[in-house]
Design a protein around this motif. Structure first.
Motif, PDB file in Angstrom:
ATOM      1  N   ASP A  66      30.130 -16.090 -31.686  1.00  0.00           N
ATOM      2  CA  ASP A  66      29.914 -16.350 -30.025  1.00  0.00           C
ATOM      3  C   ASP A  66      28.223 -16.108 -30.385  1.00  0.00           C
ATOM      4  OD1 ASP A  66      32.311 -17.184 -28.685  1.00  0.00           O
ATOM      5  OD2 ASP A  66      32.790 -15.872 -30.251  1.00  0.00           O
ATOM      6  N   LEU A  67      27.705 -14.847 -30.671  1.00  0.00           N
ATOM      7  CA  LEU A  67      26.489 -14.321 -31.585  1.00  0.00           C
ATOM      8  C   LEU A  67      26.011 -15.328 -32.303  1.00  0.00           C
ATOM      9  CD1 LEU A  67      27.749 -10.438 -31.497  1.00  0.00           C
ATOM     10  CD2 LEU A  67      27.039 -11.975 -29.704  1.00  0.00           C
ATOM     11  N   GLU A  68      26.060 -16.042 -33.184  1.00  0.00           N
ATOM     12  CA  GLU A  68      24.963 -16.451 -33.497  1.00  0.00           C
ATOM     13  C   GLU A  68      24.092 -17.209 -32.873  1.00  0.00           C
ATOM     14  OE1 GLU A  68      23.063 -17.827 -37.070  1.00  0.00           O
ATOM     15  OE2 GLU A  68      25.120 -16.832 -37.212  1.00  0.00           O
ATOM     16  N   PRO A  69      23.982 -18.483 -32.212  1.00  0.00           N
ATOM     17  CA  PRO A  69      23.352 -18.169 -31.459  1.00  0.00           C
ATOM     18  C   PRO A  69      21.869 -17.925 -31.057  1.00  0.00           C
ATOM     19  CG  PRO A  69      25.045 -19.586 -30.403  1.00  0.00           C
ATOM     20  CD  PRO A  69      25.758 -18.330 -31.579  1.00  0.00           C
ATOM     21  N   TYR A  70      22.288 -16.275 -30.646  1.00  0.00           N
ATOM     22  CA  TYR A  70      21.326 -15.533 -30.248  1.00  0.00           C
ATOM     23  C   TYR A  70      21.354 -14.649 -31.156  1.00  0.00           C
ATOM     24  CZ  TYR A  70      24.127 -16.828 -26.099  1.00  0.00           C
ATOM     25  OH  TYR A  70      24.977 -17.350 -24.822  1.00  0.00           O
ATOM     26  N   THR A  71      21.583 -14.284 -31.954  1.00  0.00           N
ATOM     27  CA  THR A  71      20.911 -13.242 -33.054  1.00  0.00           C
ATOM     28  C   THR A  71      20.439 -13.802 -34.454  1.00  0.00           C
ATOM     29  OG1 THR A  71      23.123 -14.325 -34.150  1.00  0.00           O
ATOM     30  CG2 THR A  71      22.472 -12.234 -32.639  1.00  0.00           C
ATOM     31  N   LYS A  72      18.924 -14.316 -33.964  1.00  0.00           N
ATOM     32  CA  LYS A  72      18.095 -14.700 -34.696  1.00  0.00           C
ATOM     33  C   LYS A  72      16.584 -13.366 -35.847  1.00  0.00           C
ATOM     34  CE  LYS A  72      19.820 -19.056 -34.726  1.00  0.00           C
ATOM     35  NZ  LYS A  72      19.977 -19.685 -35.987  1.00  0.00           N
ATOM     36  N   GLN A  73      16.614 -14.044 -36.455  1.00  0.00           N
ATOM     37  CA  GLN A  73      15.853 -12.793 -36.829  1.00  0.00           C
ATOM     38  C   GLN A  73      14.854 -12.982 -36.014  1.00  0.00           C
ATOM     39  OE1 GLN A  73      14.734 -14.074 -40.774  1.00  0.00           O
ATOM     40  NE2 GLN A  73      15.741 -12.702 -41.611  1.00  0.00           N
ATOM     41  N   SER A  74      14.079 -13.472 -35.244  1.00  0.00           N
ATOM     42  CA  SER A  74      12.957 -13.776 -34.382  1.00  0.00           C
ATOM     43  C   SER A  74      13.031 -13.386 -33.254  1.00  0.00           C
ATOM     44  CB  SER A  74      12.060 -15.335 -34.269  1.00  0.00           C
ATOM     45  OG  SER A  74      13.931 -15.436 -33.118  1.00  0.00           O
ATOM     46  N   VAL A  75      14.161 -12.806 -33.574  1.00  0.00           N
ATOM     47  CA  VAL A  75      15.161 -11.788 -32.143  1.00  0.00           C
ATOM     48  C   VAL A  75      14.348 -10.367 -31.846  1.00  0.00           C
ATOM     49  CG1 VAL A  75      16.062 -10.386 -30.693  1.00  0.00           C
ATOM     50  CG2 VAL A  75      17.166 -12.396 -31.561  1.00  0.00           C
ATOM     51  N   LEU A  76      14.243  -9.781 -33.381  1.00  0.00           N
ATOM     52  CA  LEU A  76      13.852  -8.413 -33.682  1.00  0.00           C
ATOM     53  C   LEU A  76      11.551  -8.353 -33.956  1.00  0.00           C
ATOM     54  CD1 LEU A  76      15.679  -8.334 -37.190  1.00  0.00           C
ATOM     55  CD2 LEU A  76      16.414  -6.970 -34.750  1.00  0.00           C
ATOM     56  N   LEU A  77      11.817  -9.704 -33.346  1.00  0.00           N
ATOM     57  CA  LEU A  77       9.882  -9.887 -33.265  1.00  0.00           C
ATOM     58  C   LEU A  77       9.173 -10.482 -32.372  1.00  0.00           C
ATOM     59  CD1 LEU A  77       9.869 -11.673 -36.926  1.00  0.00           C
ATOM     60  CD2 LEU A  77       9.635  -9.045 -36.652  1.00  0.00           C
ATOM     61  N   GLU A  78       9.414  -9.399 -31.507  1.00  0.00           N
ATOM     62  CA  GLU A  78       9.002  -9.463 -29.662  1.00  0.00           C
ATOM     63  C   GLU A  78       7.023  -9.737 -30.130  1.00  0.00           C
ATOM     64  OE1 GLU A  78       9.703  -5.080 -29.635  1.00  0.00           O
ATOM     65  OE2 GLU A  78      10.587  -6.582 -30.748  1.00  0.00           O
ATOM     66  N   LYS A  79       6.724 -10.708 -29.668  1.00  0.00           N
ATOM     67  CA  LYS A  79       5.415 -11.261 -29.133  1.00  0.00           C
ATOM     68  C   LYS A  79       4.925 -10.399 -28.318  1.00  0.00           C
ATOM     69  CE  LYS A  79       5.361 -15.550 -31.020  1.00  0.00           C
ATOM     70  NZ  LYS A  79       6.455 -15.849 -31.272  1.00  0.00           N
ATOM     71  N   SER A  80       3.483  -9.966 -29.028  1.00  0.00           N
ATOM     72  CA  SER A  80       2.689  -9.100 -27.774  1.00  0.00           C
ATOM     73  C   SER A  80       1.939  -9.403 -26.237  1.00  0.00           C
ATOM     74  CB  SER A  80       1.925  -8.732 -29.326  1.00  0.00           C
ATOM     75  OG  SER A  80       2.239  -8.109 -30.125  1.00  0.00           O
TER      76      SER A  80
END
Length: 697
Positions: free
Chosen positions: A136-150
């Protein structure tokens, strides 16, 4: 037979629930399943809890209540191997305080999304994702989530700085003339500083870092007069890809590393730079990016080559670089990437693009990754005038520039570097092994015009003068004329004859009496006695080479599902609060259930049961001394953390003991995350709060 990994993770989750202290175990069961009927079976209750989580409605609600912060922390747990509380705090350093992250982790545990278990290999407590919710969490937990744009507050329009082959070469020429350039502490001498500012305008900081890199990479070596260039090692270095040269120099400017350490740091630095999107990342996010990349590199799990004290290195495995043959400037290589960012921006690996709303610099990939015009093997970039001044335009590789620096003296470095050819510089070229003809051929090779005739005449004159006398240092073998031919043809001696000084007199390339004696012994020439010698120069070990990464969008390509909006989550809270208001419950019970709604533990009205909650006061402030004291005492008895807010600081830690002194009381705390003990006044604290204990601890 090996279990399916998913089945093993479910068993681990069940075990983590089973080993909870009884009060915690029963609390979580009551929160989600209601009152426990006796007699009961613990394993049966755990199965029922698992079945509750697997319900579609439960999973859907759990996921819908996740905020962006929740998903960021969950993603970190997913992508950081053996994620611990300490690792996560270091990973999010500069974004969340220790107290904020700690409370969020506890909350995610209470909501059954995360759990803790003891790692079988290390015995340390690690944080894991509930296996029932992985899909269930797979679509929401990508590596890009950890790298928010400035979010830009200011754009930087400065032209990006970088180092170039011309700058490195010009500085080599400078070192040839200014060997005694540093003080004992490694800083520039006053005279050196003055010369650098005159010859290299606005390049002092760059050259100071270059000097440290040259020393740590052994591109220059210390001699009695100061430093001299190791030409063979520099030529080996110059054959590398220019981007790799830049990375090695950047890493080398921060300390001495083993070959493995140098490669690891340099590869990571280039991988990080090429993975930053065009819009750029803040410094904190770059440190996170570096960790994620190091986790992806199987040969560098957690980047174990780094140390333990910096924001970045504390994220990692706190393991030391294993090569004890290298004397490292910084014990444990601490803070390496944090400091590398500044040097990387200076050298052109990174480029500052602006600042964000918090005033933090935003960086993108630097100018070394820009596509440059490709030149032919022999670009015509030299111009020599009648006064022996040489103007050098960009275009030659460092490998082609290094021999030119042997006989030219820097006059000014700018877009076009200006050198001078004079007697002293040409003599230095002869010392390095160049001949007059070789100097002529190099000048003609790279110049579109004829070389001034008076320069050729002068170089010929200086060559004759140079050849009229020679000083040798080393082991000299002298034999009689009748034994000369026999000696020259002897297979044991011939390879070591460096120079034939005269008939029967030879300079040998041996480095010790022992080596010389062994050679003579092997030769079988018993008429040769004992010996005397020059040092032999060995070819230095070259630099390790590897494929330089190309610019990529590895994290931009992650397609992440968006979490529910604040409004949608608020609607759930409002609905639960409305259901709570319908119940005729004591105020304390209502406040306890309301707290659970706010903490996202109540997923449906069925959980609004008075018998499942016990109200506890967890905060006090202002003049309420007895309340603050009560909170600290309760934290000690429940082994919970406590947060003390003072006028100028907020301190979080584990209270150990209380000492009462007149109208005040002091608490001895193990302050987190430093884990140092401090004695703090309870009365002087403006606000005291017990950080809720974990039901999964």
């Amino acid at each position: 037979m090996e279990l399916d990994p998913k089945v093993q993770r479910i068993m681990d989750w069940r075990e983590s629930i089973a080993v909870l202290p009884d009060n915690h175990f029963f609390e979580i069961i009551r929160m989600y399943l209601g009152e426990i009927k006796t007699p009961f079976n613990k394993q049966k209750l755990i199965e029922e809890l698992g079945a509750f989580i697997r319900r579609e409605e439960t999973r859907k609600t759990l996921v819908s209540l996740l905020s962006e912060t929740d998903l960021r922390i969950i993603s970190a747990v997913k992508y950081i191997s053996n994620a611990s509380q300490e690792k996560l705090f270091s990973f999010f350093s500069g974004t969340y305080t220790f107290a904020e992250l700690y409370e969020r982790l506890l909350n995610l545990e209470e909501r059954l999304i995360l759990y803790r278990k003891s790692d079988r290999n290390t015995g340390k407590t690690v944080i894991l994702l509930n296996p029932h919710l992985e899909d269930d969490l797979e679509p929401y937990t990508k590596q890009s989530v950890l790298l928010e744009k400035s979010e830009y507050a200011e754009v930087c329009y400065e032209s990006p700085s970088s180092i170039s082959a011309e700058l490195i070469a010009a500085y080599i020429s400078f070192i040839h003339k200014n060997r005694d350039l540093c003080k004992a502490d490694g800083t520039f001498k006053k005279r050196t500083l003055s010369e650098i500012e005159r010859l290299f305008p606005n390049k002092t900081e760059v050259l100071f870092n270059l000097t440290k890199a040259f020393i740590n990479l052994s591109l220059i070596r210390e001699v009695s007069e100061g430093y001299e260039v190791d030409k063979s090692k520099f030529l080996s270095f110059a054959r590398l890809d220019p981007k790799l040269q830049c990375a090695y120099l950047c890493v080398g400017s921060q300390g001495r590393f083993s070959r493995n350490g140098l490669v690891r740091q340099s590869r990571l630095l280039l991988d990080v730079a090429t993975s930053i999107p065009r819009e750029g990342f803040s410094r904190n996010v770059i440190l996170r990016l570096a960790y994620i990349i190091s986790e992806d590199q199987n040969d560098v799990p957690g980047l174990s080559s780094l140390g333990s004290t910096s924001r970045f290195s504390a994220i990692l495995n706190r393991a030391k670089e294993a090569d004890t043959a290298i004397v490292e400037q910084d014990s444990n290589l601490s803070s390496i990437l944090d400091r590398l960012i500044d040097c990387a921006a200076l050298f052109g690996i990174l480029a500052k693009r602006g600042t964000d709303v918090n005033g933090e610099a935003i960086y993108a990939a630097g100018s070394i990754f820009d596509e440059h015009e490709r030149f032919t093997d022999e670009p015509k970039v030299l111009s020599v005038d009648a006064a022996f001044n040489v103007t050098l335009m960009p275009g030659l590789s460092l490998e082609n520039l290094i021999p030119l620096m042997d006989f030219m003296e820097l006059r000014q470095f700018d877009t076009a570097a200006v050198f001078e050819i004079n007697r002293k510089s040409v003599m230095r070229g002869f010392d390095s092994g160049l001949s007059a003809n070789r100097i002529f051929s190099l000048l003609k090779k790279y110049s579109p015009y004829e070389i001034p005739q008076n320069l050729e005449i002068s170089i010929d004159d200086w060559s004759r003068s140079y050849s009229s006398a020679t000083i040798y240092k080393g082991y000299v073998l002298q034999v009689s004329l009748e034994n000369a031919t026999m000696t020259e043809n002897n297979p044991a001696i011939a390879p070591f004859i460096s120079q034939k000084l005269a008939q029967g007199i030879y300079l040998l390339s041996v480095e010790s009496d022992e080596q010389a004696a062994a050679i003579i012994a092997r030769s079988g020439l018993d008429f040769i006695g004992k010996i005397k010698s020059p040092g032999r120069s060995f070819e230095s070990i070259g630099f390790p080479d590897f494929m330089v990464p190309q610019k990529n969008d590895r994290f931009d390509s992650d397609e992440q599902a968006k979490p529910t909006s604040d409004e949608e989550r608020a609607a759930h809270f409002e609905a639960m609060r409305a259901e709570l208001e319908k119940l005729n419950l004591p105020l304390e019970k209502k406040e306890g259930l309301l707290q659970r709604i706010q903490h996202k533990i109540i997923l449906s009205p069925v959980q609004l049961r008075a018998d499942s909650v016990k109200y506890e006061r967890i905060e006090a402030g202002g003049m309420d001394f007895s309340g603050k004291l009560h909170i600290v005492e309760g934290s000690i008895s429940s082994n919970s953390m406590v947060e003390l807010q003072f006028d100028d600081r907020v301190i979080v830690g584990i209270p150990i003991s209380i000492t009462k002194t007149g109208s005040d009381a002091s608490v001895l705390m193990e302050v987190m995350p430093e884990r140092v003990e401090k004695l703090l006044s309870i009365g002087q604290a403006k606000f005291v709060k017990r950080i809720r204990g974990s039901v999964l601890r």
